[in-house]
Enzyme design. Sequence first.
Site, mmCIF file in Angstrom:
data_model
loop_
_atom_site.group_PDB
_atom_site.id
_atom_site.type_symbol
_atom_site.label_atom_id
_atom_site.label_comp_id
_atom_site.label_asym_id
_atom_site.label_seq_id
_atom_site.Cartn_x
_atom_site.Cartn_y
_atom_site.Cartn_z
ATOM 1 N N LYS A 1 4.574 9.518 8.628
ATOM 2 C CA LYS A 1 4.548 9.038 9.944
ATOM 3 C C LYS A 1 5.457 9.613 11.050
ATOM 4 O O LYS A 1 5.624 10.633 11.419
ATOM 5 C CB LYS A 1 4.453 7.330 10.038
ATOM 6 C CG LYS A 1 3.340 6.988 9.038
ATOM 7 C CD LYS A 1 2.741 5.717 9.308
ATOM 8 C CE LYS A 1 1.791 5.148 8.284
ATOM 9 N NZ LYS A 1 0.311 4.975 8.662
ATOM 10 N N ASP B 1 9.266 2.666 -0.263
ATOM 11 C CA ASP B 1 8.264 3.430 0.356
ATOM 12 C C ASP B 1 8.421 2.931 2.003
ATOM 13 O O ASP B 1 8.364 1.957 2.265
ATOM 14 C CB ASP B 1 6.867 2.872 -0.204
ATOM 15 C CG ASP B 1 5.707 3.567 0.673
ATOM 16 O OD1 ASP B 1 6.115 4.236 1.733
ATOM 17 O OD2 ASP B 1 4.497 3.607 0.324
ATOM 18 N N TYR C 1 0.860 -1.283 0.185
ATOM 19 C CA TYR C 1 -0.021 0.008 -0.102
ATOM 20 C C TYR C 1 0.795 1.372 -0.023
ATOM 21 O O TYR C 1 1.775 1.531 0.747
ATOM 22 C CB TYR C 1 -0.987 0.006 1.366
ATOM 23 C CG TYR C 1 -1.890 1.082 1.286
ATOM 24 C CD1 TYR C 1 -2.727 1.567 0.529
ATOM 25 C CD2 TYR C 1 -1.579 2.417 2.465
ATOM 26 C CE1 TYR C 1 -3.581 2.425 0.687
ATOM 27 C CE2 TYR C 1 -2.320 3.425 2.505
ATOM 28 C CZ TYR C 1 -3.467 3.448 1.519
ATOM 29 O OH TYR C 1 -4.118 4.456 1.756
HETATM 30 N N1 PLP Z 1 2.802 4.157 2.276
HETATM 31 C C1 PLP Z 1 2.782 3.347 3.313
HETATM 32 C C2 PLP Z 1 3.795 2.179 3.269
HETATM 33 C C3 PLP Z 1 1.770 3.572 4.204
HETATM 34 O O1 PLP Z 1 1.555 2.563 5.129
HETATM 35 C C4 PLP Z 1 0.865 4.384 4.054
HETATM 36 C C5 PLP Z 1 -0.169 4.624 5.207
HETATM 37 O O2 PLP Z 1 -0.238 3.805 5.823
HETATM 38 C C6 PLP Z 1 1.091 5.472 2.920
HETATM 39 C C7 PLP Z 1 1.918 5.302 2.163
HETATM 40 C C8 PLP Z 1 0.022 6.635 2.929
HETATM 41 O O3 PLP Z 1 0.355 7.547 3.887
HETATM 42 P P1 PLP Z 1 -0.744 8.604 4.472
HETATM 43 O O4 PLP Z 1 -1.682 7.759 5.019
HETATM 44 O O5 PLP Z 1 -0.108 9.527 5.166
HETATM 45 O O6 PLP Z 1 -1.296 9.116 3.237
#
Ligand code: PLP
Length: 431
Positions: free
Chosen positions: A264, A236, A141
Amino acid sequence: MSNRELFNEACRYIPGGVNSPVRAFKSVDGIPVFAKKGNGSHLIDEEEKEYIDYICSWGPLILGHGHPIIKKAIIEASEYGTSFGLPTHLEVEMAKLVVESYPGIDQVRMVNSGTEATMSALRVARGYTNRNKIIKFEGNYHGHSDGLLVKAGSGALTFNMPTSPGIPEEIISQTLVCTYNDLASVEQCIAEYPQDIAAIILEPIAANMGIVPANAEFLKGLRELCNQHQIVLIFDEVITGFRVSYHSCPEYLGIIPDMVCFGKIIGGGLPVGAYGGRKEIMEMVSPSGPVYQAGTLSGNPLAMRVGLAQLTYLKDHPEVYEHLENSARYLENGIQKILNKLNLPYQLHRQKSLLTLFFTSQPIQGYADVQTCDTKMYALFFKEMLSQGILIAPSQFEAWFLSDAHTQQDLDKTLDAVYSALVKCHDSLSD
Ligand code: PLP
C-alpha cells in the site's frame, strides 16, 4: 455508461464483475461505484457524481488522489523507463529509506503486492527456523496465499467465507489459528507444538475485521513467547506501515518484530509490497541464501519512483501525521457525540487515521465480537452515506481511511451525513 450498465457489462467478462471481491458492494446489497477520477479527498464516478472518499484505494493514498509529487514521479518514470529487469539506484534508495525508518530491520526485499510479501516472509521464516507450522489469528487478513486464507478477515469475512475451498488440507494443517488478543490461546498452541512453529504473523492493529487493536499485554506476551521459543515474530504492516507513524507500529506500539511486511503506502498507489527483517533472517533469501523468491517486476522503477516520492514526502513533512491525527480525532469525537445524542450504543474504534463504526453494543476485542455486528444496519447506513456523497467502505469489516487531503469542510459534511444517515436508517427500521 451508468454504474449499473458498466457493472452488467463487467459481469459478463469478469467473475462477479470485479477484480477484487469487496468492490462488488455485495455485502451492502449495492451496485459498485465505477471510479472515473480522483482529486484530493474527492472521487468522481462514471455518472459524474462526486464523493468524499474514505476508501482511498484501501490505504495507499495517504496524501489523497493525484498529489503533485506522485504525478511528477509517474512522468519521470515514463521518461526514464518503467521496467528494465536490472537493478536501479531507486531500489537501493527505497531499501535504505524503509530500513532506516523501521526499528530492528536490516534488509528488505521488494515484491509486487501485500500477498506476495506475507507469503514470502513466511517462506523465509520457515527456511530460517527449519520448522513448518505458523500461527495466525482469526479475523486477520494477510492476502490470499493458500496457507494464510484460513479464518481470514477482509473480503473473506465480508462474504462469510473466511476459509476458501481450493486449498489442500495438507496446507491448512500447517496453519494454526489462535484468538486475537488472547495470549492463552497462543501459549496453548505452542505447548502443543513446541518444536514446530516457525512464525507468528499478525496485524498489530487488525484492520480487516474493522479496526481492532492488539492490546499492549498481548503484544508484549507474543514478543516474549517468540523469544523464548525461537519463533519469528512477523508484523503484517501492509495497512499500518507508514500510516500510524513514519516509523510504523514499533514506534506507535513499542514492540519490535523480527520481520515486517509492507504494501500500500510504500507504493504510493502503484502495485507494491515488501518484506524485511534482521540480517541473519534476510540472508536466507536467494541469492544470499537458499530460500528462493523472485519477481519479474519486483522493485520496478515506476513503483519505486512513486513509492519513494511518497515516503520521502512523509519523512520531510511530519506535519502530515499531525494533520491526519487531528482530522481523525475530530471525526471520532464528532461521531461519538452523534452516537451519544441518538442514544446508540455502537462501538467506535479509531487508531490514528483508521476508523470503524461497529454496529453492535458488544465491546470489540476480536473476531467473535465483530460477528455480533448488525450488517443489515451497516448496509442501510452505507447507502444513506453514499446518497449524501460520502463513500465509506462497502463492508462492516473494513476501515475508513483518512488522507492528508481531507479538509475541515469534508469532515463537517461527513459528520452531518453521519447524523442524518443514522437517524434515517433507524427510522426506516422502526417503520
Ligand atoms: N495484509 C494486510 C494487512 C492487508 O490489509 C492486505 C490487503 O488489504 C494484504 C496483506 C494483501 O495485500 P494485497 O492486496 O496487496 O495483496
